[in-house]
Design a protein around this motif. Sequence first.
Motif, mmCIF file in Angstrom:
data_model
loop_
_atom_site.group_PDB
_atom_site.id
_atom_site.type_symbol
_atom_site.label_atom_id
_atom_site.label_comp_id
_atom_site.label_asym_id
_atom_site.label_seq_id
_atom_site.Cartn_x
_atom_site.Cartn_y
_atom_site.Cartn_z
ATOM 1 N N ASP A 1 0.843 -1.189 0.000
ATOM 2 C CA ASP A 1 0.000 0.000 0.000
ATOM 3 C C ASP A 1 0.883 1.246 0.000
ATOM 4 O O ASP A 1 1.794 1.376 0.814
ATOM 5 C CB ASP A 1 -0.914 0.000 1.229
ATOM 6 N N ALA A 2 0.606 2.179 -0.902
ATOM 7 C CA ALA A 2 1.450 3.367 -1.057
ATOM 8 C C ALA A 2 1.545 4.173 0.233
ATOM 9 O O ALA A 2 2.598 4.756 0.537
ATOM 10 C CB ALA A 2 0.915 4.244 -2.186
ATOM 11 N N GLU A 3 0.463 4.243 1.011
ATOM 12 C CA GLU A 3 0.474 5.024 2.250
ATOM 13 C C GLU A 3 0.873 4.189 3.458
ATOM 14 O O GLU A 3 1.756 4.552 4.225
ATOM 15 C CB GLU A 3 -0.905 5.641 2.488
ATOM 16 N N LEU A 4 0.229 3.044 3.624
ATOM 17 C CA LEU A 4 0.449 2.246 4.826
ATOM 18 C C LEU A 4 1.856 1.664 4.877
ATOM 19 O O LEU A 4 2.380 1.399 5.964
ATOM 20 C CB LEU A 4 -0.592 1.129 4.903
ATOM 21 N N GLY A 5 2.479 1.474 3.725
ATOM 22 C CA GLY A 5 3.838 0.952 3.700
ATOM 23 C C GLY A 5 4.855 1.869 4.350
ATOM 24 O O GLY A 5 5.951 1.441 4.701
ATOM 25 N N LYS A 6 4.499 3.135 4.515
ATOM 26 C CA LYS A 6 5.391 4.114 5.135
ATOM 27 C C LYS A 6 5.126 4.293 6.628
ATOM 28 O O LYS A 6 5.848 5.023 7.307
ATOM 29 C CB LYS A 6 5.240 5.473 4.443
ATOM 30 N N GLU A 7 4.090 3.651 7.128
ATOM 31 C CA GLU A 7 3.700 3.845 8.526
ATOM 32 C C GLU A 7 4.511 2.954 9.460
ATOM 33 O O GLU A 7 5.149 1.980 9.031
ATOM 34 C CB GLU A 7 2.206 3.548 8.691
ATOM 35 N N THR A 8 4.468 3.281 10.756
ATOM 36 C CA THR A 8 5.231 2.525 11.757
ATOM 37 C C THR A 8 4.333 1.880 12.805
ATOM 38 O O THR A 8 4.796 1.530 13.892
ATOM 39 C CB THR A 8 6.236 3.450 12.471
ATOM 40 N N PHE A 9 3.052 1.733 12.513
ATOM 41 C CA PHE A 9 2.161 1.084 13.471
ATOM 42 C C PHE A 9 2.543 -0.392 13.610
ATOM 43 O O PHE A 9 3.275 -0.949 12.799
ATOM 44 C CB PHE A 9 0.697 1.220 13.040
ATOM 45 N N LYS A 10 2.016 -1.022 14.649
ATOM 46 C CA LYS A 10 2.296 -2.428 14.910
ATOM 47 C C LYS A 10 0.982 -3.213 14.946
ATOM 48 O O LYS A 10 -0.065 -2.663 15.268
ATOM 49 C CB LYS A 10 3.018 -2.596 16.248
ATOM 50 N N VAL A 11 1.062 -4.495 14.628
ATOM 51 C CA VAL A 11 -0.098 -5.367 14.756
ATOM 52 C C VAL A 11 0.381 -6.736 15.176
ATOM 53 O O VAL A 11 1.412 -7.220 14.700
ATOM 54 C CB VAL A 11 -0.912 -5.450 13.441
#
Length: 301
Positions: free
Chosen positions: A86-96
């Motif tokens: 994902d163009a946006e989510l790939g840059k995020e640092t959240f955890k799951v």
Amino acid sequence: MIAASCVFPARLRALRAALGPVAPAVVPALALAVCMALAVCMPAAWATEDPQTSPPAGAPAAPKRNIAGPGDFVIREKLIQLFTRDAELGKETFKVVMVNGGAVFSGEIKSCAARKRALTIAATIRGVINVTDEMTVRRAEVPDSELARAVAALLGDASEGLGLKDQDVRVEDGVLTLGGTVKAVAARGLAEDLAGTVMGITRISNQLRPAGAPAGADDASLLKAVLDYLSDFHQFSFGGDLRVRVDQGVVTLKGKVGLYIARQQAAVVASLVKGVARVDNRIKVDPAHPGGRMASIQAER
């Protein structure tokens, strides 16, 4: 990038035992593959035991959370692939972390729109039976009034497509409340997505109502209205076997669906019927349920 954690030796040995004999040259690649599968991070506090918090001698042991059970590895890998592509989510640092089929999100994410997108992706994966959101969005260093004006401008530009009328936008301490009417349930979600792109909005209370939502004045009429609304493919487009009961304005939903997003959407649609006081969502998510495009929706006998 989404944070990663390493593989514990015991987990690697267990995986090798499950796979059978493995050539020595393959072991490094195997370890790397498992690390990639764990790329959506398991917080260290959940992955190790703290000896200081162990129960005293003689006390019953606390039940352990089954983190990353047999099916969770496959689901995590699928989530990793979807997030990183994902163009946006790939840059995020959240955890799951996956816990017995449940996806638990934590950490910081840049916007409410990105948060909703991540949660929605997880909710549409077969095998995910629950989604927990513990993520936070950073508060903007701008006045609430400026955030409200930015949201109002975005929704104003899209008002014709959304069928938005009587627009009411309020922001208090970074929390956005949306009011007014839109043309359908789908437009309600799109308006929230659009408003969520404004940086600095930390949470959204979506009080938009579809203009064509039915109404009920008593339990009998409310039951009919909820059944009709859930049966409308344009409002609820998931398969499942649902049973509905209404008692003193409280709608109780039971039955089974194949996807977690279907469970959540059923509750949203029922709550939008005018006159409903509350929705008690008891629908179970069964990944083995065949689903389909049409749900079987009946009044509980």
